[in-house]
Design a protein around this motif. Structure first.
Motif, mmCIF file in Angstrom:
data_model
loop_
_atom_site.group_PDB
_atom_site.id
_atom_site.type_symbol
_atom_site.label_atom_id
_atom_site.label_comp_id
_atom_site.label_asym_id
_atom_site.label_seq_id
_atom_site.Cartn_x
_atom_site.Cartn_y
_atom_site.Cartn_z
ATOM 1 N N LYS A 139 0.794 -1.275 0.054
ATOM 2 C CA LYS A 139 -0.255 -0.369 -0.440
ATOM 3 C C LYS A 139 0.940 1.155 0.452
ATOM 4 C CE LYS A 139 -4.459 -0.951 1.894
ATOM 5 N NZ LYS A 139 -4.258 -2.046 3.207
ATOM 6 N N ALA A 140 0.105 1.854 -0.467
ATOM 7 C CA ALA A 140 1.162 3.458 -0.090
ATOM 8 C C ALA A 140 1.016 4.450 1.027
ATOM 9 C CB ALA A 140 0.190 4.202 -1.147
ATOM 10 N N ASN A 141 2.523 5.038 1.283
ATOM 11 C CA ASN A 141 2.944 5.041 2.959
ATOM 12 C C ASN A 141 3.439 3.679 3.976
ATOM 13 O OD1 ASN A 141 3.215 7.482 3.483
ATOM 14 N ND2 ASN A 141 1.634 7.018 5.220
ATOM 15 N N MET B 229 11.065 -4.516 10.501
ATOM 16 C CA MET B 229 11.671 -3.537 10.701
ATOM 17 C C MET B 229 11.423 -1.830 10.721
ATOM 18 S SD MET B 229 12.587 -4.324 5.916
ATOM 19 C CE MET B 229 13.921 -3.106 6.036
ATOM 20 N N SER B 230 11.993 -0.955 10.727
ATOM 21 C CA SER B 230 11.905 0.191 11.774
ATOM 22 C C SER B 230 12.868 0.516 9.714
ATOM 23 C CB SER B 230 12.341 1.291 12.497
ATOM 24 O OG SER B 230 12.530 1.985 12.242
ATOM 25 N N ALA B 231 12.644 1.386 9.249
ATOM 26 C CA ALA B 231 13.286 1.344 7.890
ATOM 27 C C ALA B 231 13.977 3.167 7.988
ATOM 28 C CB ALA B 231 12.451 1.499 6.667
ATOM 29 N N LEU B 232 12.975 4.008 8.792
ATOM 30 C CA LEU B 232 13.082 4.858 8.490
ATOM 31 C C LEU B 232 14.375 5.609 9.920
ATOM 32 C CD1 LEU B 232 12.308 7.840 8.463
ATOM 33 C CD2 LEU B 232 11.319 8.183 10.186
ATOM 34 N N THR B 233 14.844 3.756 10.720
ATOM 35 C CA THR B 233 15.450 4.420 11.942
ATOM 36 C C THR B 233 16.734 3.252 11.426
ATOM 37 O OG1 THR B 233 14.628 2.402 13.241
ATOM 38 C CG2 THR B 233 13.952 5.038 13.666
ATOM 39 N N THR C 205 3.867 9.310 -3.373
ATOM 40 C CA THR C 205 4.976 10.176 -3.974
ATOM 41 C C THR C 205 5.478 9.378 -4.416
ATOM 42 O OG1 THR C 205 4.578 10.516 -1.474
ATOM 43 C CG2 THR C 205 6.682 11.126 -2.440
ATOM 44 N N THR C 206 5.818 8.357 -4.644
ATOM 45 C CA THR C 206 6.372 7.525 -5.877
ATOM 46 C C THR C 206 5.307 7.461 -6.867
ATOM 47 O OG1 THR C 206 7.279 6.309 -4.057
ATOM 48 C CG2 THR C 206 7.737 5.313 -6.396
ATOM 49 N N ARG C 207 6.241 7.647 -7.901
ATOM 50 C CA ARG C 207 5.435 7.935 -9.285
ATOM 51 C C ARG C 207 6.029 6.585 -10.803
ATOM 52 N NH1 ARG C 207 4.430 13.621 -10.829
ATOM 53 N NH2 ARG C 207 2.995 14.061 -8.968
ATOM 54 N N ASN D 44 6.938 -3.318 8.554
ATOM 55 C CA ASN D 44 7.671 -2.645 8.562
ATOM 56 C C ASN D 44 6.979 -1.142 10.051
ATOM 57 O OD1 ASN D 44 9.795 -0.197 8.143
ATOM 58 N ND2 ASN D 44 8.347 0.460 6.693
ATOM 59 N N LYS D 45 7.960 -0.301 10.410
ATOM 60 C CA LYS D 45 7.663 0.904 11.293
ATOM 61 C C LYS D 45 7.479 0.752 12.596
ATOM 62 C CE LYS D 45 4.977 4.109 7.506
ATOM 63 N NZ LYS D 45 3.623 4.670 7.902
ATOM 64 N N ILE D 46 8.371 -0.889 12.837
ATOM 65 C CA ILE D 46 8.084 -1.533 14.381
ATOM 66 C C ILE D 46 8.140 -0.164 15.357
ATOM 67 C CG2 ILE D 46 8.132 -3.801 13.787
ATOM 68 C CD1 ILE D 46 11.100 -3.765 14.876
ATOM 69 N N ALA E 137 12.097 9.986 -3.123
ATOM 70 C CA ALA E 137 10.918 10.516 -3.210
ATOM 71 C C ALA E 137 10.207 9.684 -1.661
ATOM 72 C CB ALA E 137 10.143 11.836 -3.886
ATOM 73 N N THR E 138 10.295 10.323 -0.673
ATOM 74 C CA THR E 138 9.272 9.602 0.468
ATOM 75 C C THR E 138 8.705 11.217 0.929
ATOM 76 O OG1 THR E 138 11.102 10.141 2.548
ATOM 77 C CG2 THR E 138 10.521 8.237 0.770
ATOM 78 N N SER E 139 7.560 10.807 1.120
ATOM 79 C CA SER E 139 6.713 11.466 2.392
ATOM 80 C C SER E 139 4.940 11.124 2.742
ATOM 81 C CB SER E 139 6.014 13.040 1.776
ATOM 82 O OG SER E 139 5.444 12.689 1.060
ATOM 83 N N PRO E 140 4.588 11.502 3.785
ATOM 84 C CA PRO E 140 3.979 10.967 4.666
ATOM 85 C C PRO E 140 2.581 11.425 3.260
ATOM 86 C CG PRO E 140 5.088 12.414 5.683
ATOM 87 C CD PRO E 140 5.369 12.235 4.142
#
Ligand code: GDP
Ligand code: MG
Length: 292
Positions: free
Chosen positions: A11-13, A146-150, A37-39, A117-119, A30-33
């Motif tokens: 899913k998106a996001n 995963m926690s991709a952001l960290t 975002t991805t085209r 992701n986003k655990i 590009a990433t964003s809330p």
């Protein structure tokens, strides 16, 4: 060496582009809330001593808006076909209300790795409960938390993917990270700054086109000229902002990011242009590189 293609799907996001950026150790996408975002289907190339993995990042699955929206869904669906591994990216913070997508994923021919992701954002007990719900729906898949952001879990994901890759020759030179020209990376970085600074409606109508580059005769800096394309005159004035403040903020942020990426001082010349309803215009979509 192990080589192959895998596709980041979901899913998106959910964090697909963040995972790709984290794995490549670089921000190219590009990433964003904001969803969608991805085209384009973007290929990022991961290399280590004994493998080369081509990651295809897809536009998120999202209810289509207009012709562009339909093209985005088709792109994501077509990327899924024939890959060595399908990485199904799941947002651990979102309750599993609709099982359809997960069951669909379970039916694909390719081996499935679920990137949960986003655990970092969910309490442990809730996360485990949700994880088990997904495990029940996808009994044959391998799961990676995963926690991709960290930057947590990237190596586990690589390990899980590698198990399913065949032996083969590298597809790309080892120093190549992306299958797109530099102009693409720059335009994505500018578009991301637009997405992050503007709210709600405007960002989705934005397209960034790099027109040309030069070395400044005065400052000797590298100068990138880009058009920021919007669909309406009202959007143009929002992007420019009061006394040009918004455009100037977007420019500063983008100059910083592109400069870091290029490891040199970069100046941007940004022009905001109106192209009415380009997202529904087949010839414009083609010109901007969207495949039909
Ligand atoms: P995509 O649409 O699937 O490509 O999602 P993005 O990669 O653009 O990410 C969507 C949003 O989720 C962005 O604001 C990311 O910073 C955020 N995000 C992605 N992964 C994580 C994560 O592991 N933890 C947290 N806290 N945020 C994340
Ligand atoms: Mg994305």
């Amino acid at each position: 060496m192990k080589t192959g293609y895998c596709c980041l799907y979901g899913k998106a996001n959910a964090g697909k582009s963040t995972i790709l950026n984290s794995i490549l150790g670089l921000k190219i996408e590009a990433t964003s809330p904001k969803p969608q975002t991805t085209r384009y289907n973007v290929q990022g190339i991961y290399n280590d001593e004994d493998s080369q993995i081509v990651f295809i990042d897809t536009p998120g699955l999202h209810s289509p808006h207009g012709l562009l929206g339909q093209i985005l869904i088709q792109e994501a669906e077509s990327a899924k076909i024939g890959v060595d591994v399908l990485i199904y990216v799941v947002d651990a913070t979102v309750p599993l209300v609709n099982e359809k997508l997960a069951l669909e994923v379970g039916k694909t021919k390719s081996p499935v790795v679920v990137a949960f992701n986003k655990i970092d954002l969910v309490p442990l007990a809730d996360g485990l409960k949700r994880l088990n719900e997904y495990k029940r729906l996808l009994p044959n898949a391998e799961f990676v938390q995963m926690s991709a952001l960290t930057h947590f879990g990237g190596q586990d994901l690589i390990k899980a993917v590698k198990k399913h890759l065949p032996e083969g020759e590298a597809f790309y030179p080892k120093d190549q990270l992306i299958d797109r020209p530099m102009q693409f990376v720059w335009s994505e970085m500018i578009r991301e700054k637009c997405l992050n600074n503007l709210n709600q409606e405007v960002p989705h109508s934005i397209q960034v086109e790099i027109t040309h580059t030069e070395t400044s005769k005065v400052t000797k800096n590298f100068v990138i000229y880009a058009d920021i394309i919007v669909e309406k005159a009202s959007e143009k004035s929002i992007v420019i902002g009061k006394k040009g403040q918004m455009l100037s903020r977007i420019r500063h942020h983008a100059e910083h990011t592109i400069g870091n990426f290029m490891k040199q001082k970069v100046e941007l010349e940004l022009y905001v242009k109106v192209v009415s309803d380009w997202r529904d215009n087949p010839s414009k979509l083609k010109e901007y590189g969207y495949k039909e």
